[in-house]
Write an enzyme that holds these catalytic residues in place. Structure first.
Site, PDB file in Angstrom:
ATOM      1  N   MET B 331      -0.180  -8.379   1.411  1.00  0.00           N
ATOM      2  CA  MET B 331       0.246  -8.287   0.305  1.00  0.00           C
ATOM      3  C   MET B 331      -0.190  -8.265  -0.881  1.00  0.00           C
ATOM      4  O   MET B 331       0.322  -7.687  -1.720  1.00  0.00           O
ATOM      5  CB  MET B 331       1.709  -8.949   0.365  1.00  0.00           C
ATOM      6  CG  MET B 331       2.457  -9.320  -0.356  1.00  0.00           C
ATOM      7  SD  MET B 331       3.708  -9.636  -0.252  1.00  0.00           S
ATOM      8  CE  MET B 331       3.836 -11.456  -0.138  1.00  0.00           C
ATOM      9  N   TRP B 334      -1.646  -3.959  -1.118  1.00  0.00           N
ATOM     10  CA  TRP B 334      -0.879  -3.625  -1.618  1.00  0.00           C
ATOM     11  C   TRP B 334      -0.182  -2.832  -3.230  1.00  0.00           C
ATOM     12  O   TRP B 334       0.224  -2.252  -3.398  1.00  0.00           O
ATOM     13  CB  TRP B 334       1.030  -4.208  -0.606  1.00  0.00           C
ATOM     14  CG  TRP B 334       1.936  -3.469  -0.986  1.00  0.00           C
ATOM     15  CD1 TRP B 334       1.680  -2.461  -0.103  1.00  0.00           C
ATOM     16  CD2 TRP B 334       2.709  -3.387  -1.759  1.00  0.00           C
ATOM     17  NE1 TRP B 334       3.325  -1.590  -0.388  1.00  0.00           N
ATOM     18  CE2 TRP B 334       3.838  -2.929  -1.556  1.00  0.00           C
ATOM     19  CE3 TRP B 334       3.428  -3.970  -2.355  1.00  0.00           C
ATOM     20  CZ2 TRP B 334       5.185  -1.959  -2.556  1.00  0.00           C
ATOM     21  CZ3 TRP B 334       3.781  -4.411  -3.526  1.00  0.00           C
ATOM     22  CH2 TRP B 334       4.536  -2.572  -3.813  1.00  0.00           C
ATOM     23  N   HIS B 335      -0.565  -4.867  -3.440  1.00  0.00           N
ATOM     24  CA  HIS B 335      -0.250  -4.340  -4.713  1.00  0.00           C
ATOM     25  C   HIS B 335      -1.117  -3.603  -5.985  1.00  0.00           C
ATOM     26  O   HIS B 335      -0.748  -3.228  -7.174  1.00  0.00           O
ATOM     27  CB  HIS B 335       0.028  -5.340  -5.901  1.00  0.00           C
ATOM     28  CG  HIS B 335       1.455  -6.092  -5.457  1.00  0.00           C
ATOM     29  ND1 HIS B 335       1.431  -7.158  -4.287  1.00  0.00           N
ATOM     30  CD2 HIS B 335       2.751  -6.348  -6.161  1.00  0.00           C
ATOM     31  CE1 HIS B 335       2.680  -7.864  -4.763  1.00  0.00           C
ATOM     32  NE2 HIS B 335       3.227  -6.932  -5.175  1.00  0.00           N
ATOM     33  N   GLY B 336      -1.764  -3.569  -5.749  1.00  0.00           N
ATOM     34  CA  GLY B 336      -3.493  -2.957  -5.970  1.00  0.00           C
ATOM     35  C   GLY B 336      -4.900  -3.233  -5.775  1.00  0.00           C
ATOM     36  O   GLY B 336      -5.046  -3.819  -4.869  1.00  0.00           O
ATOM     37  N   PHE B 481       2.267  -0.055  -8.460  1.00  0.00           N
ATOM     38  CA  PHE B 481       1.471  -0.377  -7.180  1.00  0.00           C
ATOM     39  C   PHE B 481       2.097   0.280  -6.441  1.00  0.00           C
ATOM     40  O   PHE B 481       3.088   1.345  -5.953  1.00  0.00           O
ATOM     41  CB  PHE B 481       2.398  -1.818  -6.936  1.00  0.00           C
ATOM     42  CG  PHE B 481       2.130  -2.618  -8.194  1.00  0.00           C
ATOM     43  CD1 PHE B 481       0.401  -2.427  -9.046  1.00  0.00           C
ATOM     44  CD2 PHE B 481       2.356  -3.942  -7.960  1.00  0.00           C
ATOM     45  CE1 PHE B 481       0.842  -3.892  -9.831  1.00  0.00           C
ATOM     46  CE2 PHE B 481       2.862  -4.384  -9.447  1.00  0.00           C
ATOM     47  CZ  PHE B 481       1.686  -4.278 -10.208  1.00  0.00           C
TER      48      PHE B 481
END
Lengths: 381, 481
Positions: B331, B334-336, B481
């Site tokens: 997770m 996933w943001h970066g 993102f």
């Protein structure tokens, strides 16, 4: 019951929307759309004067009006060498101004004109050394700079914002080449430019259809709805009121001691060294000075911090073998003045930064004296 | 196109008007075209990437209808490979290449850095997850594949939620496209209310806080104090909350104006009394997605199959720590594509693991103590997680975290006085607003006239502030993102 709530909803939204627009319209109709925030911040006792000599601009603010100064220099047909003077509002503000008064900038300009030098001054309120660094890098390609005159103001070592009209330098490829290897340059590029670089281009708005379309709608809306174009002023008024309110609640005055902020101080000190390196690389002589400050009352700094600052600036100047002078006590107390209250009370406060026209005359003479040593000039002003 | 722009408001006005006038088929074409215009306003050349995702998943889902279980699995693999490859190429390739070269250099193999530029298509992480959820749901047999390509394309590309969510399930959205309710002005007015509050949070709150946050994180870590670290953690915590919840509000409002109801994506996350509580209040649609498509399958537990509820169930489930750390780590990534985001995820996994140990021991405490104590502990713990999320590098993040354990770093301040004052005011205001909503609002709402007066004053204030501050200068944080 459900319908009832929805009806309340409709009513309050409709009235609220209309009332919000109506009140803003009324409020903004009393606002002068030509208001100058610099003047507003300085207060009614102090006047901003960006000088012209022979109808040519020789004192500019930043990239916003620089083209006028470039034109002014071009008018000197023999492409005179430039004495560049960078600084803060001390250079463009006159306390208790009277008609006919002028700042130090045009006086120096006239003195040096006799020797075929073109003195160009750029100043902004609370300008920090990182901003000076960017401007200096930008101006190197635009003027044949002979000497740089640089006041180092303790107050401005607390600043590290880069105003948008100076940030534009970071879009100029030639300027970027000059600064991208230095501590200051790297820090400014990563802070402001990385949004536009490849690794993060999804976040950039420049050169998108959105941007061009948005500007066009914005412009059209401004033409049909005057309030839209006055929003800058409304924002300024709001922040100005919040500033006064904060000072009133916390008892902050012009005389309140301002502490050094280490991180910002170091950044500005690095920028000072980067300016000197850039100047020396380009064979430009530099005159650094500690500017005049009101000395008849306690200065709003911690004395140890202020003394350390002066020593450090001087030591660096000596290390780089550049010209240094302290003009701290140059302007006697009678040539200083007061400024508008910095809180909600009506009471005027001491102005530590901006002196009267006579102070500007003294400053012009002192700077001329130093420059004449550097340039080995003979005549007195 | 960004929500805080005049172009978006103009597009929305046109789409809403036509949406209620046009018949079913034309309506779908309208939404699909408007969504492509919305997306193309940023960079038109990334529309094909979006369409590849849409076409592949629609085609795969159609094929699944006619296949046996084994072939359905291969089709699922094909869809996942396509979507994740696109995501990997655009989002993670540079990160992967840089780190591989760095690792090789560490082992003594001299490799030069690869200089190539890849622009991240807007919203790719969001629409990839949305299409993946669709294909997985078809594979699992939770939904029937949608035969109508345009209807499916509307689900994936629907402009209010295309670039930053909420990440919704097909069964929540597609029926709302097919069964448009009869027109009511209530949809329009509720939508306007959502959009107004969203714009207020973005242009008045988040954009102004961003100036202080950017300036604070630009200071060399050596010169900031422990108090500055806490202040920046709280300040960025509020900035990202206002920014992202603003986006969700505007998305909810825009959809509501078409009679389409999205579930809430945020619910006062900083009032959480535990990590479990936080994960059912923060970015609810993403944490619900992670729960249903990653955490619960890893634990071989029955999925919930809805974009609500967040990770609360996952936090409480006595799953293995391994699956928890994998889930939260992914997770984060996933943001970066950066180690800082991985650290953010791992930090949350550690916090949840500790919570699982402590929670049974707190059951004997009074309700009030659990509530107040829970907030007092959870709030700073959650805020500290934002340090790696926002820091410029892993070194900076670790350096900042270490400061808070150094007592000597609490003896000075490294930022302008305004930063501390504003952070304190925002924190206090947040709790006042929550208290007002929970305790005062029900009383006001019971008195019709007072309710209208208060609401009108609020809308007047919000409207005037939005007009004064409305500028399309900053993208939403989650766009990257």
């Amino acid at each position: 019951m459900k319908n009832n709530i929805f009806n309340q909803n409709r009513l309050s939204i409709l009235i609220g929307l209309l009332l919000g627009i109506f009140l803003l319209d009324i409020f903004s109709s009393n606002i002068d759309s030509e208001i100058n925030f610099e003047e507003f911040a300085l207060g009614k006792n102090t006047k901003t004067l960006m000088a012209l000599v022979e109808n040519k601009k020789i004192h500019c603010s930043d990239l916003k009006d620089l083209s006028l100064c470039i034109e002014g220099h071009k008018a000197d047909k023999n492409n005179s060498p430039v004495i560049l003077w960078l600084g803060n509002s001390q250079l463009h503000a006159i306390n208790q101004n009277k008609p006919g008064n002028e700042t130090a900038a045009p006086q120096i300009h006239r003195f040096l004109k006799k020797y075929n030098f073109h003195t160009l001054t750029l100043s902004q309120a609370n300008a920090n050394l990182q901003e000076h660094y960017l401007l200096f890098a930008y101006l190197l390609d635009r003027f044949p700079i002979k000497t740089l005159v640089l006041p180092i103001v303790f107050d401005d070592m607390r600043e590290d914002e880069i105003r948008s009209n100076i940030r534009r330098v970071l879009k100029d490829q030639n300027s970027l080449k000059k600064i991208n290897k230095t501590l200051t340059g790297k820090s400014l590029i990563s802070r402001f430019n990385d949004k536009d670089l490849a690794d993060n281009q999804s976040n950039a708005l420049d050169d998108t259809i959105q941007n061009s379309y948005e500007n066009s709608i914005d412009e059209k809306l401004g033409k049909i709805w005057p309030l839209w174009t006055k929003r800058d002023i409304l924002r300024g008024e709001l922040f100005g009121t919040l500033y006064l309110l904060r000072n009133s609640i916390l008892g902050i005055k012009a005389t309140t001691t301002r502490k050094m902020i280490k991180g910002k101080y170091i950044k500005n000190r690095n920028a000072y060294q980067d300016i000197l390196n850039l100047a020396l690389d380009n064979k430009i002589e530099v005159l650094v000075y500690i500017p005049p400050i009101r000395s008849d009352i306690k200065i709003p700094y911690e004395l140890t911090e202020y003394n350390n600052f002066k020593k450090e600036i001087k030591d660096i100047a000596e290390e780089y073998k550049i010209y240094f002078t302290s003009l701290e006590n140059l302007v006697p107390s009678e040539f200083w003045g007061k400024k508008a209250s910095t809180n909600l009370s009506e009471e005027s406060e001491v102005d530590f930064m901006h002196f009267q026209a006579e102070g500007h005359r003294l400053l012009a003479e002192a700077i001329y004296l130093e420059i004449s040593k550097i340039l080995q000039l003979t005549k007195k002003p | 196109m960004i929500f805080n722009s005049l172009s978006y408001l103009l597009l929305l006005l046109i789409v809403i008007t036509l949406y209620w006038l046009l018949p079913y088929r034309a309506r779908l074409v309208l939404i699909f075209s408007a969504s492509l215009i919305f997306y193309g306003f940023w960079k038109i050349n990334f529309i094909p990437v979006l369409l590849i995702s849409v076409i592949v998943d629609w085609w795969v889902s159609q094929k699944m209808l006619k296949c046996d279980k084994r072939n359905r699995f291969f089709l699922l693999l094909g869809s996942l490979t396509t979507n994740l490859s696109l995501l990997f190429y655009f989002k993670y390739l540079i990160f992967f290449a840089d780190n591989s070269i760095g690792f090789a250099n560490l082992l003594g193999v001299e490799l030069d850095p690869i200089a190539f530029k890849i622009i991240l298509p807007l919203g790719i992480s969001f629409y990839t997850f949305q299409t993946i959820s669709y294909t997985v749901d078809v594979y699992r047999g939770f939904i029937k594949p949608e035969k109508d390509f345009i209807l499916f394309a509307c689900y994936v590309t629907f402009f209010p939620q295309l670039v930053a969510g909420p990440i919704l399930r097909a069964k929540e959205v597609i029926p709302q496209f097919t069964n448009r309710p009869s027109f009511s002005f209530d949809y329009i007015f509720i939508g306007i209310r959502f959009i107004l509050f969203g714009l207020f949070l973005k242009v008045v709150m988040a954009d102004n806080l961003s100036i202080l946050v950017d300036s604070g994180f630009a200071i060399d870590v050596k010169y900031i104090s422990a108090i500055d670290v806490w202040t920046l953690a709280f300040l960025f915590g509020f900035q990202i909350y206002f920014d992202f919840s603003a986006y969700s509000f505007i998305a909810l409002g825009s959809a509501r104006m078409m009679g389409i109801i999205f579930p809430n994506n945020f619910n006062f996350p900083y009032i959480s009394t535990s990590p479990k509580d936080f994960w059912q209040r923060w970015h609810i649609s993403l944490s619900s997605w992670i729960r249903d498509y990653l955490y619960l399958p890893l634990n071989k537990t029955k999925v919930l199959d809805r974009s609500e509820g967040g990770l609360a169930k996952a936090v409480k489930t006595k799953g293995t720590n391994k699956s928890l750390f994998i889930t939260m780590g992914l997770m984060g990534l996933w943001h970066g594509a950066n180690w800082t985001f991985l650290i953010w995820g791992i930090y949350h996994a550690i916090v949840i693991s500790i919570y699982r140990l402590i929670e049974p021991k707190t059951l004997n405490f009074s309700e009030r103590f659990r509530f107040l104590g829970g907030i007092l502990v959870t709030l700073p713990v959650m805020m500290l997680s934002w340090i790696p999320f926002r820091a410029n590098s892993l070194n900076d993040a670790l350096g900042m975290w270490l400061k808070i354990f150094n007592p000597l770093a609490y003896t000075w301040l490294g930022m302008r006085e305004n930063v501390y004052i504003i952070t304190f005011l925002v924190l206090i205001s947040f709790f006042i607003v929550y208290f007002f909503k929970v305790k005062i609002l029900p009383i006001i709402n019971s008195k019709k006239f007072i309710s209208i007066i208060c609401d009108t004053i609020l809308i007047t204030f919000v409207t005037s502030m939005v007009i004064v501050f409305f500028r399309s200068i900053n993208q939403f944080i989650y766009f990257q993102f």
